[in-house]
Design an enzyme around this catalytic site. Structure first.
Site, PDB file in Angstrom:
ATOM      1  N   HIS A   1       0.860  -1.013  -0.002  1.00 12.32           N
ATOM      2  CA  HIS A   1      -0.169   0.032  -0.026  1.00 12.32           C
ATOM      3  C   HIS A   1       0.796   1.252   0.019  1.00 12.32           C
ATOM      4  CE1 HIS A   1      -3.930  -2.074   1.695  1.00 12.32           C
ATOM      5  NE2 HIS A   1      -3.893  -2.130   0.431  1.00 12.32           N
TER       6      HIS A   1
ATOM      7  N   HIS B   1       0.825   4.738  13.076  1.00 16.02           N
ATOM      8  CA  HIS B   1      -0.174   4.748  12.016  1.00 16.02           C
ATOM      9  C   HIS B   1      -1.742   5.346  12.379  1.00 16.02           C
ATOM     10  CE1 HIS B   1      -2.406   2.616   8.810  1.00 16.02           C
ATOM     11  NE2 HIS B   1      -1.277   2.662   8.292  1.00 16.02           N
TER      12      HIS B   1
ATOM     13  N   ASP C   1       1.194   3.983   1.170  1.00 14.46           N
ATOM     14  CA  ASP C   1       1.497   4.843   2.419  1.00 14.46           C
ATOM     15  C   ASP C   1       2.884   3.919   3.180  1.00 14.46           C
ATOM     16  OD1 ASP C   1      -0.587   2.767   3.036  1.00 14.46           O
ATOM     17  OD2 ASP C   1      -0.796   3.751   5.167  1.00 14.46           O
TER      18      ASP C   1
ATOM     19  N   HIS D   1      -4.675  -8.245   6.681  1.00  8.44           N
ATOM     20  CA  HIS D   1      -4.891  -6.996   6.089  1.00  8.44           C
ATOM     21  C   HIS D   1      -5.418  -7.138   4.595  1.00  8.44           C
ATOM     22  CE1 HIS D   1      -4.242  -2.766   5.787  1.00  8.44           C
ATOM     23  NE2 HIS D   1      -3.119  -2.703   4.934  1.00  8.44           N
TER      24      HIS D   1
END
Ligand SMILES: [Zn+2]
Ligand SMILES: [Zn+2]
Length: 302
Positions: A62, A261, A64, A137
């Site tokens: 991902h 996070h 980020d 996830h």
């Protein structure tokens, strides 16, 4: 041994928090876990030794968690790096990295080696092992545990008891030799203890995950995502609430929990996340960009 939370925002950065990254300093080496956008500026701002990074572990693909990689690689080239760089991550890391490095025209003064990992792999460094483990996830995603090799420590109380503190025999005992001292035979195991090395575990992005709990067992520091407060966790699939992060730390029996996070909706209200995790686990701190944590070596119990 030191660990930094480098970037502590989730999906979208804020003015005060960059995207995911954590750095471990061990024996002069730097090992980076995730490399979100803005990572290299933060590494520079806090003098974390960007050029000393030898290995980069990406928890999942991902943006980020990887969007700072290309810029960091280019800066290393501009600074004339010659040492190889190792990049690791879940399946398809090699494919994604190759594609990224094929974008644009740029030279490279050093080699980059990329490896797709699976759970059970061990990346062996000088004095440590990094182990990837699967988390939940919704895509290929890992957490990582960094484990220092076990250490031989002298039990100082026993050393004094035997009257050995000024004796050169200590060196021989450390090398595994049995010695004669003051008319008695002393074996290495009489005063040398094998201590477990230090252990740091990073969650990456995950919902509350049993596999993580077992891999985080007895960690000195667990850096765990805490995207939101528990009241909205049902809307955040594949993530963990601050309360759950506290439960995980408690169940795994870790020494310290560091939260990271954070969703931008808690900007300037991150204390709420800290408080919620603190209800179930006492030794918890908020990660901040550029904040460091010293991890002391384990000592024999008296
Ligand atoms: Zn994320
Ligand atoms: Zn993610």
């Amino acid at each position: 041994m030191k660990v930094w939370t480098v970037g502590t925002s989730s999906a979208v950065p804020t003015a005060d928090r960059g995207l995911a990254a954590n750095l471990i300093e061990y024996n002069g080496e730097r090992i980076l876990f995730d490399c979100g956008e803005g990572t290299q500026r933060r590494l520079m701002a806090d003098k974390m030794g960007l050029m000393k990074i030898s290995r980069i572990f990406i928890s999942h693909w991902h943006a980020d968690h990887f969007s700072g990689l290309l810029g960091l690689i280019q800066t290393m080239e501009m600074e004339g790096r010659e040492e190889p760089l190792y990049i690791y991550g879940p399946p398809r890391t090699e494919e994604f990295t190759d594609r990224m490095l094929d974008t644009g025209y740029f030279n490279r003064s050093y080699d980059i080696f990329v490896e797709d990992l699976v759970e059970g792999d061990e990346i062996i460094g000088e004095g440590y092992i990094v182990r990837p483990f699967e988390v939940e996830h919704g895509i290929n995603a890992f957490g990582f545990s960094f484990e220092e090799d076990s250490q031989k420590k002298v039990n100082k109380d026993k050393m004094r008891e035997l009257g050995l503190e000024q004796s050169p025999k200590i060196g021989e005992l450390k090398q595994g030799e049995t010695v004669e001292f003051d008319g008695q035979k002393i074996m290495p195991e009489d005063i040398i203890e094998e201590m477990p090395g230090r252990k740091i575990v990073y969650s990456g992005d995950t919902s509350k995950c049993d596999n993580l709990i077992s891999h985080a067992e007895n960690a000195d520091v667990l850096i765990h995502e805490a995207t939101c407060l528990h009241d909205i966790i049902d809307e955040r699939h594949g993530h963990t609430s601050a309360l759950q992060a506290g439960e995980i730390a408690e169940e795994a029996g870790v020494e310290k929990l560091v939260l990271t996070h954070f969703s931008r909706r808690y900007r300037n209200k991150e204390e709420m996340l800290l408080q919620e995790a603190g209800e179930v686990f006492e030794n918890v701190e908020l990660g901040e960009d550029g904040k460091s944590f010293e991890i002391k070596p384990h000592r024999p119990e008296k």
